[in-house]
Write an enzyme that holds these catalytic residues in place. Sequence first.
Site, PDB file in Angstrom:
ATOM      1  N   HIS A   1     -17.995  -6.660  52.787  1.00 18.35           N
ATOM      2  CA  HIS A   1     -16.604  -7.019  52.435  1.00 18.35           C
ATOM      3  C   HIS A   1     -16.130  -8.105  53.400  1.00 18.35           C
ATOM      4  O   HIS A   1     -15.819  -7.827  54.552  1.00 18.35           O
ATOM      5  CB  HIS A   1     -15.686  -5.799  52.528  1.00 18.35           C
TER       6      HIS A   1
ATOM      7  N   HIS B   1     -13.868 -12.016  53.822  1.00 22.35           N
ATOM      8  CA  HIS B   1     -13.048 -13.128  53.336  1.00 22.35           C
ATOM      9  C   HIS B   1     -13.475 -14.395  54.067  1.00 22.35           C
ATOM     10  O   HIS B   1     -13.378 -14.462  55.289  1.00 22.35           O
ATOM     11  CB  HIS B   1     -11.562 -12.864  53.600  1.00 22.35           C
TER      12      HIS B   1
ATOM     13  N   LYS C   1     -14.105  -7.243  41.681  1.00 27.03           N
ATOM     14  CA  LYS C   1     -13.131  -6.714  42.630  1.00 27.03           C
ATOM     15  C   LYS C   1     -11.816  -6.352  41.946  1.00 27.03           C
ATOM     16  O   LYS C   1     -11.232  -7.174  41.241  1.00 27.03           O
ATOM     17  CB  LYS C   1     -12.877  -7.775  43.709  1.00 27.03           C
TER      18      LYS C   1
ATOM     19  N   HIS D   1      -9.776  -2.100  46.017  1.00 30.33           N
ATOM     20  CA  HIS D   1      -8.726  -2.037  47.034  1.00 30.33           C
ATOM     21  C   HIS D   1      -7.844  -0.861  46.632  1.00 30.33           C
ATOM     22  O   HIS D   1      -7.030  -0.981  45.721  1.00 30.33           O
ATOM     23  CB  HIS D   1      -7.935  -3.343  47.096  1.00 30.33           C
TER      24      HIS D   1
ATOM     25  N   HIS E   1     -12.702  -0.491  52.483  1.00 35.12           N
ATOM     26  CA  HIS E   1     -11.873  -0.276  53.665  1.00 35.12           C
ATOM     27  C   HIS E   1     -11.066   1.019  53.591  1.00 35.12           C
ATOM     28  O   HIS E   1      -9.839   1.001  53.499  1.00 35.12           O
ATOM     29  CB  HIS E   1     -10.980  -1.482  53.974  1.00 35.12           C
TER      30      HIS E   1
ATOM     31  N   ASP F   1     -14.099  -6.663  56.365  1.00 34.74           N
ATOM     32  CA  ASP F   1     -12.799  -7.144  55.890  1.00 34.74           C
ATOM     33  C   ASP F   1     -12.245  -8.212  56.834  1.00 34.74           C
ATOM     34  O   ASP F   1     -11.026  -8.364  56.951  1.00 34.74           O
ATOM     35  CB  ASP F   1     -11.799  -5.991  55.712  1.00 34.74           C
TER      36      ASP F   1
HETATM   37  C1  NCD Z   1      -7.018  -9.498  53.150  1.00 37.16           C
HETATM   38  C2  NCD Z   1      -6.794 -11.007  53.123  1.00 37.16           C
HETATM   39  O1  NCD Z   1      -6.128 -11.534  54.035  1.00 37.16           O
HETATM   40  O2  NCD Z   1      -7.296 -11.668  52.221  1.00 37.16           O
HETATM   41  N1  NCD Z   1      -6.052  -8.921  54.032  1.00 37.16           N
HETATM   42  C3  NCD Z   1      -6.138  -7.709  54.626  1.00 37.16           C
HETATM   43  O3  NCD Z   1      -5.167  -7.309  55.252  1.00 37.16           O
HETATM   44  N2  NCD Z   1      -7.234  -6.978  54.566  1.00 37.16           N
HETATM   45  C4  NCD Z   1      -6.944  -8.950  51.775  1.00 37.16           C
HETATM   46  C5  NCD Z   1      -7.436  -7.533  51.667  1.00 37.16           C
HETATM   47  O4  NCD Z   1      -8.632  -7.262  51.729  1.00 37.16           O
HETATM   48  O5  NCD Z   1      -6.606  -6.632  51.517  1.00 37.16           O
HETATM   49 ZN    ZN Z   2     -10.354  -7.592  52.265  1.00 36.57          ZN
END
Ligand code: NCD
Ligand code: ZN
Length: 343
Positions: A13, A15, A99, A136, A174, A247
């Site tokens: 996971h 970003h 997702k 999520h 998460h 995450d």
């Molecule tokens: C994530 C993001 O910033 O893209 N933020 C977070 O707080 N985890 C999005 C997500 O996974 O919820």
């Molecule tokens: Zn995330």
Amino acid sequence: MQQLTIPRPDDWHLHLRDGATLRAVVAHSAQHFARAIVMPNLNPPVTTLEQASAYRDRILAALPAGSRFEPLMTLYLTDQTSAEQIEQAAASGIIAAVKLYPAGATTNSAAGVTDLRNCTGVLNTMSEIGLPLLIHGEQTSAAIDIFAREQAFIEQVFMPLRERHPDLKIVLEHVTSAAGAKLVCGSDTNLAATFTPQHLLYNRNDLLVGGLKPHFYCMPILKREDDRQALLEAATSGHPRLFLGTDSAPHPRSAKESACGCAGCFSAPIALGLYAEAFAQAGKLENLEAFASRNGPAFYGLPVNSETITLQKCSSPVPETYPGGDEQIVPLRAGESVAWSIA
Ligand code: NCD
Ligand code: ZN
């Protein structure tokens, strides 16, 4: 145990963002992880195979020369996604999962699903193909307290979903609450879960006591200490379908340190050391290998990585900031240290 050699881990996971931020952050993940499930919550979101394929090309182009890091792409599910799109995506070989963001749950989730019953055809197709749904898990209706959103989601959305689609492969992402930990520990073979370093190491006091600490603000929000302990016990237990998903979610410093700050913790450069700390804290370092390197590939039907990585108990400082493209990014643990580092 002072040193630990394990197969190279994957991040299930992550970003990576886009543009200058992508180019600034991707090397941190590629340095330690062989593969990563890349989140599709760009703006606009990655809803089609064409968008995912173009995004994958931009990620590969942003990697340091010689890197063999493999981005595993995901599609952002919307009320409009069609079963045909899912079939094409799965056949392409580049989409590893779909997702689900409940609309309004987190960063760039406005285009997310308003009601999962709008997605019945898509979910039936995913069950047939064996394409996992990454969830999520937060119930977003305004009446629900932010600290209770995960538990409410489990009761009101997740359980009915399991009944309607018992063969659907699901990753509850998460996990942040004792209720979530209990659910995934008792799971059947179709249900897996990921855990972030911040939810294993911190609770809501770290976010809120002695001043508001925006760099601990993420979604789902940090919960109570008894939740953290339940998560730590679950993640470190050696359960075969619980695995690593950082995450790591970089935001520009000004967007975090703001009157209306963004959710997301940037952990990619130090995540493995943080997980080692968590497993050491639980006295379960021997289970880190399954969590970080074996359980994820097994669930996704992929081989375990053949290279290895060595962690050693050796404290290393964490920078105050990392370059983030247009702006600096403040990492988790900024200006402090991590007790484990990569040899
Ligand atoms: C994530 C993001 O910033 O893209 N933020 C977070 O707080 N985890 C999005 C997500 O996974 O919820
Ligand atoms: Zn995330």
